[in-house]
Motif scaffolding. Structure first.
Motif, PDB file in Angstrom:
ATOM      1  N   UNK A  76      -2.061   8.913 -10.398  1.00 40.62           N
ATOM      2  CA  UNK A  76      -2.206   7.991  -9.272  1.00 40.62           C
ATOM      3  C   UNK A  76      -1.666   6.595  -9.581  1.00 40.62           C
ATOM      4  N   UNK A  77      -1.354   6.337 -10.866  1.00 37.49           N
ATOM      5  CA  UNK A  77      -0.841   5.028 -11.270  1.00 37.49           C
ATOM      6  C   UNK A  77       0.646   5.046 -11.612  1.00 37.49           C
ATOM      7  N   UNK A  78       1.259   6.216 -11.619  1.00 39.01           N
ATOM      8  CA  UNK A  78       2.663   6.315 -12.032  1.00 39.01           C
ATOM      9  C   UNK A  78       3.569   5.392 -11.225  1.00 39.01           C
ATOM     10  N   UNK A  79       3.460   5.457  -9.917  1.00 43.67           N
ATOM     11  CA  UNK A  79       4.315   4.640  -9.062  1.00 43.67           C
ATOM     12  C   UNK A  79       4.001   3.160  -9.178  1.00 43.67           C
ATOM     13  N   UNK A  80       2.729   2.826  -9.227  1.00 43.17           N
ATOM     14  CA  UNK A  80       2.301   1.423  -9.311  1.00 43.17           C
ATOM     15  C   UNK A  80       2.833   0.765 -10.577  1.00 43.17           C
ATOM     16  N   UNK A  81       2.655   1.434 -11.725  1.00 43.11           N
ATOM     17  CA  UNK A  81       3.107   0.874 -12.997  1.00 43.11           C
ATOM     18  C   UNK A  81       4.623   0.842 -13.060  1.00 43.11           C
ATOM     19  N   UNK A  82       5.277   1.853 -12.538  1.00 40.10           N
ATOM     20  CA  UNK A  82       6.742   1.902 -12.556  1.00 40.10           C
ATOM     21  C   UNK A  82       7.339   0.740 -11.767  1.00 40.10           C
ATOM     22  N   UNK A  83       6.798   0.475 -10.595  1.00 39.62           N
ATOM     23  CA  UNK A  83       7.316  -0.633  -9.790  1.00 39.62           C
ATOM     24  C   UNK A  83       7.040  -1.974 -10.468  1.00 39.62           C
ATOM     25  N   UNK A  84       5.895  -2.068 -11.144  1.00 38.34           N
ATOM     26  CA  UNK A  84       5.546  -3.300 -11.851  1.00 38.34           C
ATOM     27  C   UNK A  84       6.572  -3.614 -12.938  1.00 38.34           C
ATOM     28  N   UNK A  85       6.874  -2.648 -13.787  1.00 38.74           N
ATOM     29  CA  UNK A  85       7.797  -2.922 -14.891  1.00 38.74           C
ATOM     30  C   UNK A  85       9.225  -3.133 -14.379  1.00 38.74           C
ATOM     31  N   UNK A  86       9.560  -2.510 -13.280  1.00 39.78           N
ATOM     32  CA  UNK A  86      10.873  -2.747 -12.667  1.00 39.78           C
ATOM     33  C   UNK A  86      11.003  -4.203 -12.237  1.00 39.78           C
ATOM     34  N   UNK A  87       9.940  -4.739 -11.651  1.00 35.48           N
ATOM     35  CA  UNK A  87       9.964  -6.138 -11.194  1.00 35.48           C
ATOM     36  C   UNK A  87      10.005  -7.121 -12.361  1.00 35.48           C
ATOM     37  N   UNK A  88       9.535  -6.693 -13.526  1.00 32.54           N
ATOM     38  CA  UNK A  88       9.594  -7.536 -14.714  1.00 32.54           C
ATOM     39  C   UNK A  88      10.937  -7.433 -15.439  1.00 32.54           C
ATOM     40  N   UNK A  89      11.822  -6.562 -14.954  1.00 31.88           N
ATOM     41  CA  UNK A  89      13.176  -6.544 -15.496  1.00 31.88           C
ATOM     42  C   UNK A  89      13.542  -5.418 -16.424  1.00 31.88           C
ATOM     43  N   UNK A 106       7.131   8.087  -4.723  1.00 28.60           N
ATOM     44  CA  UNK A 106       8.384   8.260  -5.463  1.00 28.60           C
ATOM     45  C   UNK A 106       9.532   7.553  -4.753  1.00 28.60           C
ATOM     46  N   UNK A 107       9.533   7.605  -3.440  1.00 28.97           N
ATOM     47  CA  UNK A 107      10.579   6.917  -2.658  1.00 28.97           C
ATOM     48  C   UNK A 107      10.497   5.409  -2.886  1.00 28.97           C
ATOM     49  N   UNK A 108       9.279   4.868  -2.957  1.00 28.61           N
ATOM     50  CA  UNK A 108       9.100   3.434  -3.214  1.00 28.61           C
ATOM     51  C   UNK A 108       9.626   3.059  -4.599  1.00 28.61           C
ATOM     52  N   UNK A 109       9.370   3.910  -5.588  1.00 24.59           N
ATOM     53  CA  UNK A 109       9.873   3.645  -6.940  1.00 24.59           C
ATOM     54  C   UNK A 109      11.400   3.630  -6.938  1.00 24.59           C
ATOM     55  N   UNK A 110      11.988   4.575  -6.255  1.00 22.47           N
ATOM     56  CA  UNK A 110      13.453   4.632  -6.183  1.00 22.47           C
ATOM     57  C   UNK A 110      14.020   3.374  -5.519  1.00 22.47           C
ATOM     58  N   UNK A 111      13.372   2.922  -4.457  1.00 21.29           N
ATOM     59  CA  UNK A 111      13.833   1.711  -3.763  1.00 21.29           C
ATOM     60  C   UNK A 111      13.801   0.508  -4.701  1.00 21.29           C
ATOM     61  N   UNK A 112      12.724   0.403  -5.493  1.00 21.35           N
ATOM     62  CA  UNK A 112      12.599  -0.700  -6.446  1.00 21.35           C
ATOM     63  C   UNK A 112      13.652  -0.596  -7.546  1.00 21.35           C
ATOM     64  N   UNK A 113      13.959   0.626  -7.959  1.00 14.91           N
ATOM     65  CA  UNK A 113      14.989   0.832  -8.985  1.00 14.91           C
ATOM     66  C   UNK A 113      16.356   0.397  -8.468  1.00 14.91           C
ATOM     67  N   UNK A 114      16.644   0.704  -7.219  1.00 21.39           N
ATOM     68  CA  UNK A 114      17.918   0.322  -6.629  1.00 21.39           C
ATOM     69  C   UNK A 114      18.031  -1.199  -6.504  1.00 21.39           C
ATOM     70  N   UNK A 115      16.954  -1.835  -6.071  1.00 28.21           N
ATOM     71  CA  UNK A 115      16.949  -3.297  -5.928  1.00 28.21           C
ATOM     72  C   UNK A 115      17.199  -3.972  -7.265  1.00 28.21           C
ATOM     73  N   UNK A 116      16.594  -3.432  -8.326  1.00 28.64           N
ATOM     74  CA  UNK A 116      16.680  -4.058  -9.646  1.00 28.64           C
ATOM     75  C   UNK A 116      17.779  -3.461 -10.524  1.00 28.64           C
ATOM     76  N   UNK A 117      18.563  -2.552  -9.947  1.00 27.87           N
ATOM     77  CA  UNK A 117      19.698  -1.946 -10.661  1.00 27.87           C
ATOM     78  C   UNK A 117      19.268  -1.400 -12.018  1.00 27.87           C
ATOM     79  N   UNK A 118      18.214  -0.588 -11.992  1.00 30.53           N
ATOM     80  CA  UNK A 118      17.657  -0.015 -13.213  1.00 30.53           C
ATOM     81  C   UNK A 118      17.870   1.492 -13.238  1.00 30.53           C
ATOM     82  N   UNK A 119      17.874   2.051 -14.433  1.00 30.07           N
ATOM     83  CA  UNK A 119      17.974   3.490 -14.629  1.00 30.07           C
ATOM     84  C   UNK A 119      16.571   4.053 -14.836  1.00 30.07           C
TER      85      UNK A 119
END
Length: 316
Positions: A76-89, A106-119
């Protein structure tokens, strides 16, 4: 310090064993004293308690884009933590399957990855089983796949009593059964057409407990699947070529039935790593650190989400 391991539960312990065997320096960040005690007992390495958010704030001067991070927290925390670290760079991230709590997460995580140009990569360790790697080579040697079948039966009588909580149990197909479904379509090809049927349903998973379907993949292979979470069964996959039937039952092993024979023979595997570590995990981590193109990128997972929606087809 180049690798951050988030979480200190059973899966984090398995990752830590692999990282240690590969002589990689890492720091483990956890959020529960009980988990930390178990981790430290198994790995003999201290856990930084307080959670990843506090650690990020306390280490803001670091260049997070130069670090690799592995996220093994509760589902239940996978997406929350993933988006957090994406925002930190962070730019290189491995998330335990399926990459979030549910399809929307999962779609939200992907959107954050695209915004931050992360793999961002998703950890499906069964793609790296010795049996999986071997069957891919054998299918290619035979001239390609012609059909495949798989079963993702779950033991509902046990699962309904697990402590994970309703929000996780309600997403059990993508949270757990996706291990089998992903492997089947990874080897046999993604569905071009699929027809699905669903029946049953219990309080812990009201959207259905009996699943059946068939279709054709982009490798021109016909496929069928079934699962009955109210009955007996187990996970298995089989792939058929014009020469052989390859059976993964259990999935860590591989058997072959040759055309014209009823005998089923065991295929010898180079599976020492699968015996010494959680099966598939050593090569999965190795891929993340050295050749991430071998992993599932989150964009691939996004393309697979309609498959899970289809298998969970709402009943009319």
């Amino acid at each position: 310090m180049k690798i951050i391991l988030v979480g200190c539960g059973p899966m984090a312990i398995e990752y830590a064993k692999v990282l240690g065997a590969q002589n990689k320096e890492f720091i483990t960040i956890g959020n529960t004293k009980k988990g930390a005690i178990n981790f430290e007992k198994e790995i003999n390495k201290k856990v930084v308690l307080g959670g990843i958010e506090l650690w990020l704030k306390n280490n803001y001067e670091l260049d997070f884009s130069s670090l690799k991070i592995i996220i093994t927290v509760n589902e239940n925390l996978l997406g929350i933590i993933s988006r957090l670290v994406l925002r930190y760079g962070f730019k290189e991230i491995l998330i335990e399957k399926p990459g979030g709590l549910d399809i929307e997460d999962i779609i939200y995580v992907n959107s954050e990855a695209l915004i931050n140009k992360a793999n961002v990569y998703i950890g499906y360790n069964r793609r790296f089983f010795s049996s999986t790697l071997k069957v891919i080579k054998l299918i290619k040697k035979d001239g390609g796949i012609s059909s495949f079948n798989f079963e993702f039966t779950e033991w509902g009588h046990i699962i309904k009593n697990l402590p994970q909580g309703k929000e996780i149990l309600n997403e059990w197909l993508i949270q757990n059964s996706s291990h089998v479904i992903d492997l089947a379509f990874h080897v046999g090809g993604s569905p071009l057409e699929i027809k699905s049927f669903v029946s049953g349903g219990e309080e812990w998973h009201p959207r259905g407990t009996i699943f059946s379907g068939a279709g054709v993949s982009d490798k021109n292979a016909l496929f069928t699947y079934n699962a009955n979470w109210e009955s007996a069964g187990r996970w298995w996959v089989e792939f058929l070529t014009k020469k052989n039937r390859y059976i993964m039952k259990p999935m860590e092993q591989l058997y072959v039935q040759k055309r014209g024979s009823i005998a089923v023979e065991k295929v010898e595997l180079e599976d020492e790593l699968d015996k010494n570590f959680k099966p598939g995990l050593y090569k999965q981590v190795e891929a993340f650190l050295k050749s991430p193109e071998k992993l599932m990128n989150i964009s691939e997972q996004i393309k697979k989400l309609p498959i899970y929606k289809q298998i969970l087809l709402p009943r009319k």
